[in-house]
Design a protein around this motif. Structure first.
Motif, PDB file in Angstrom:
ATOM      1  N   ARG A 150       0.850  -1.187   0.000  1.00  0.00           N
ATOM      2  CA  ARG A 150       0.000   0.000   0.000  1.00  0.00           C
ATOM      3  C   ARG A 150       0.888   1.240   0.000  1.00  0.00           C
ATOM      4  O   ARG A 150       1.247   1.764   1.051  1.00  0.00           O
ATOM      5  CB  ARG A 150      -0.941  -0.027   1.190  1.00  0.00           C
ATOM      6  N   LEU A 151       1.232   1.701  -1.204  1.00  0.00           N
ATOM      7  CA  LEU A 151       2.070   2.890  -1.292  1.00  0.00           C
ATOM      8  C   LEU A 151       1.338   4.126  -0.782  1.00  0.00           C
ATOM      9  O   LEU A 151       1.964   5.053  -0.261  1.00  0.00           O
ATOM     10  CB  LEU A 151       2.548   3.103  -2.724  1.00  0.00           C
ATOM     11  N   ASP A 152       0.023   4.158  -0.931  1.00  0.00           N
ATOM     12  CA  ASP A 152      -0.744   5.298  -0.415  1.00  0.00           C
ATOM     13  C   ASP A 152      -0.522   5.464   1.080  1.00  0.00           C
ATOM     14  O   ASP A 152      -0.534   6.587   1.612  1.00  0.00           O
ATOM     15  CB  ASP A 152      -2.232   5.101  -0.689  1.00  0.00           C
ATOM     16  N   ALA A 153      -0.320   4.332   1.784  1.00  0.00           N
ATOM     17  CA  ALA A 153      -0.128   4.387   3.230  1.00  0.00           C
ATOM     18  C   ALA A 153       1.244   4.924   3.610  1.00  0.00           C
ATOM     19  O   ALA A 153       1.499   5.192   4.795  1.00  0.00           O
ATOM     20  CB  ALA A 153      -0.320   2.993   3.825  1.00  0.00           C
ATOM     21  N   MET A 154       2.158   5.075   2.629  1.00  0.00           N
ATOM     22  CA  MET A 154       3.473   5.646   2.906  1.00  0.00           C
ATOM     23  C   MET A 154       3.456   7.174   2.876  1.00  0.00           C
ATOM     24  O   MET A 154       4.484   7.808   3.084  1.00  0.00           O
ATOM     25  CB  MET A 154       4.505   5.098   1.916  1.00  0.00           C
ATOM     26  N   VAL A 155       2.295   7.736   2.573  1.00  0.00           N
ATOM     27  CA  VAL A 155       2.117   9.190   2.682  1.00  0.00           C
ATOM     28  C   VAL A 155       1.739   9.512   4.121  1.00  0.00           C
ATOM     29  O   VAL A 155       0.837   8.884   4.695  1.00  0.00           O
ATOM     30  CB  VAL A 155       1.026   9.689   1.711  1.00  0.00           C
ATOM     31  N   ASP A 156       2.442  10.453   4.715  1.00  0.00           N
ATOM     32  CA  ASP A 156       2.190  10.825   6.101  1.00  0.00           C
ATOM     33  C   ASP A 156       0.705  11.130   6.332  1.00  0.00           C
ATOM     34  O   ASP A 156       0.096  11.898   5.567  1.00  0.00           O
ATOM     35  CB  ASP A 156       3.035  12.049   6.448  1.00  0.00           C
ATOM     36  N   ALA A 157       0.145  10.509   7.349  1.00  0.00           N
ATOM     37  CA  ALA A 157      -1.292  10.636   7.605  1.00  0.00           C
ATOM     38  C   ALA A 157      -1.702  12.088   7.841  1.00  0.00           C
ATOM     39  O   ALA A 157      -2.758  12.542   7.369  1.00  0.00           O
ATOM     40  CB  ALA A 157      -1.685   9.762   8.792  1.00  0.00           C
ATOM     41  N   ALA A 158      -0.890  12.828   8.559  1.00  0.00           N
ATOM     42  CA  ALA A 158      -1.228  14.232   8.831  1.00  0.00           C
ATOM     43  C   ALA A 158      -1.192  15.056   7.546  1.00  0.00           C
ATOM     44  O   ALA A 158      -2.033  15.945   7.338  1.00  0.00           O
ATOM     45  CB  ALA A 158      -0.253  14.809   9.860  1.00  0.00           C
ATOM     46  N   HIS A 159      -0.218  14.751   6.688  1.00  0.00           N
ATOM     47  CA  HIS A 159      -0.126  15.454   5.403  1.00  0.00           C
ATOM     48  C   HIS A 159      -1.353  15.148   4.549  1.00  0.00           C
ATOM     49  O   HIS A 159      -1.951  16.066   3.954  1.00  0.00           O
ATOM     50  CB  HIS A 159       1.149  15.010   4.679  1.00  0.00           C
ATOM     51  N   TYR A 160      -1.731  13.881   4.524  1.00  0.00           N
ATOM     52  CA  TYR A 160      -2.908  13.508   3.728  1.00  0.00           C
ATOM     53  C   TYR A 160      -4.160  14.177   4.287  1.00  0.00           C
ATOM     54  O   TYR A 160      -4.988  14.703   3.521  1.00  0.00           O
ATOM     55  CB  TYR A 160      -3.082  11.989   3.720  1.00  0.00           C
ATOM     56  N   LYS A 161      -4.313  14.179   5.605  1.00  0.00           N
ATOM     57  CA  LYS A 161      -5.500  14.789   6.200  1.00  0.00           C
ATOM     58  C   LYS A 161      -5.565  16.277   5.866  1.00  0.00           C
ATOM     59  O   LYS A 161      -6.643  16.817   5.576  1.00  0.00           O
ATOM     60  CB  LYS A 161      -5.472  14.581   7.717  1.00  0.00           C
TER      61      LYS A 161
END
Length: 357
Positions: free
Chosen positions: A284-295
């Motif tokens: 899951r490459l999407d999960a390698m994006v920082d959660a706070a950044h994505y939010k």
């Protein structure tokens, strides 16, 4: 390649028509390369399909290469063991023989047109041809706008990517999977799919045919390209021949990578590009994006996705219009083709190819 496989040599994109025909048609790779000439309705796709099926019945591996405008039609077939291929050499992928007769040669299906009848239908032929061309231009403009939205979203997501984690994961796969030394050989470059008049078409069945072990890379924002590039470099360094599937929107980037000698595949999956087969591993490459950044940027990312999807649908509608114009064009030509002559030529070429077995 093993068994029957299905790929594309052309793809529709926001940069227009993407063309891998020149890479495929390197004459040094072939004993016999047939370049078909002839316009709509002349029987090019039917000829290729007939010869491909005959070769399958003789036990040969056959690679079918589909038309990005109409995935029900063929742009080529390849019989690798006897180093023979047949390709549609007409626009938008014009191919000209480089070593005529010695390696590559024309096969002219246009000779079977009734020229007088075609001239009587000149106005219709011009109109439908121009309609099709205009529809393609509309499609490419819409796809280009969609690409801009997606590229903007990809750049935003990449700002939050844990690149070190991605690198560690990639190197772990290399150490675990790319062992030993391959038999060498040149890479093959193919599109695994394209946007078409039938919507997005992806031939993941070919992945399953070539690669029992498939890593599915869940990637909504084009984050997999560096991973795939590193995997390809490692495979090349170890002498493993790969099937490299570029991203039609970014042809310099790898979208899918197959290493048939190892039975190993790496495929990108996302909405509108889903692999129906089972996966050996899923990353899951999407999960390698920082959660706070994505939010923080979730609203912008979702907006970009919605707009890109609407623009792409507009482009697909234009491709459907182009297909309708082509169908009308074929209907004009079809009654004025000498199909008995076409069939005789098909049998003649099939007999010649069977002589290579």
């Amino acid at each position: 390649m093993k068994g029957t496989t299905h790929f594309f040599l052309g793809a529709n994109s926001g940069q227009g028509f993407q063309n891998l025909f020149p890479r495929f048609c390197e004459p040094e790779n072939f004993h016999d390369l047939l370049v078909l000439k002839g316009g709509p309705g002349a029987g090019k796709s039917t000829m290729m399909r007939t010869i491909g099926r005959a070769m399958e019945e003789r036990g040969e591996e056959v690679e079918y290469l589909y038309c990005s405008g109409d995935p029900q039609s063929l742009d080529g077939i390849h019989i690798p063991r006897i180093r023979t291929a047949i390709v549609d050499g007409t626009a938008p992928h014009v191919i000209e023989p480089r070593y005529p007769a010695a390696v590559d040669r024309y096969v002219n299906l246009g000779q079977f047109y009734d020229i007088a009848a075609a001239k009587r239908n000149r106005s219709e032929i011009l109109r439908y041809t121009q309609d099709g061309s205009a529809a393609y231009q509309r499609a490419y403009r819409a796809f280009g706008a969609a690409r801009q939205m997606e590229d903007s979203a990809a750049a935003l997501a990449a700002e939050g990517l844990d690149a070190e984690k991605l690198l560690r994961r990639t190197d772990g796969i290399i150490g675990r999977e790319l062992r030993g030394k391959g038999s060498g050989g040149r890479d093959a470059f193919r599109f695994l799919g394209s946007l078409t008049c039938q919507g997005p078409v992806w031939r993941f069945d070919s992945v399953q045919a070539l690669c029992p072990r498939v890593y599915q890379l869940q990637d909504s924002y084009g984050l997999a390209a560096p991973m795939l590039q590193r995997l390809h470099a490692a495979a090349t360094a170890r002498g493993f021949r790969a099937v490299v599937c570029p991203d039609p929107e970014h042809p310099d980037r790898i979208q899918h990578l197959l290493v048939p000698e190892l039975g190993l595949g790496f495929v990108t999956i996302r909405e509108s590009m889903a692999c129906a087969g089972s996966s050996y591993r899923r990353i899951r490459l999407d999960a390698m994006v920082d959660a706070a950044h994505y939010k923080r940027y979730r609203a912008r990312l979702r907006f970009s996705a919605r707009v890109a999807a609407a623009l792409r649908e507009e482009g697909l509608d234009a491709l459907r219009e182009a297909k309708a114009a082509h169908d009308r064009l074929e209907a004009v030509y079809h009654p004025h083709v000498d199909f008995d002559g076409v069939n005789r030529l098909v049998e003649e070429e099939l007999s010649r190819i069977e002589g290579y077995l």
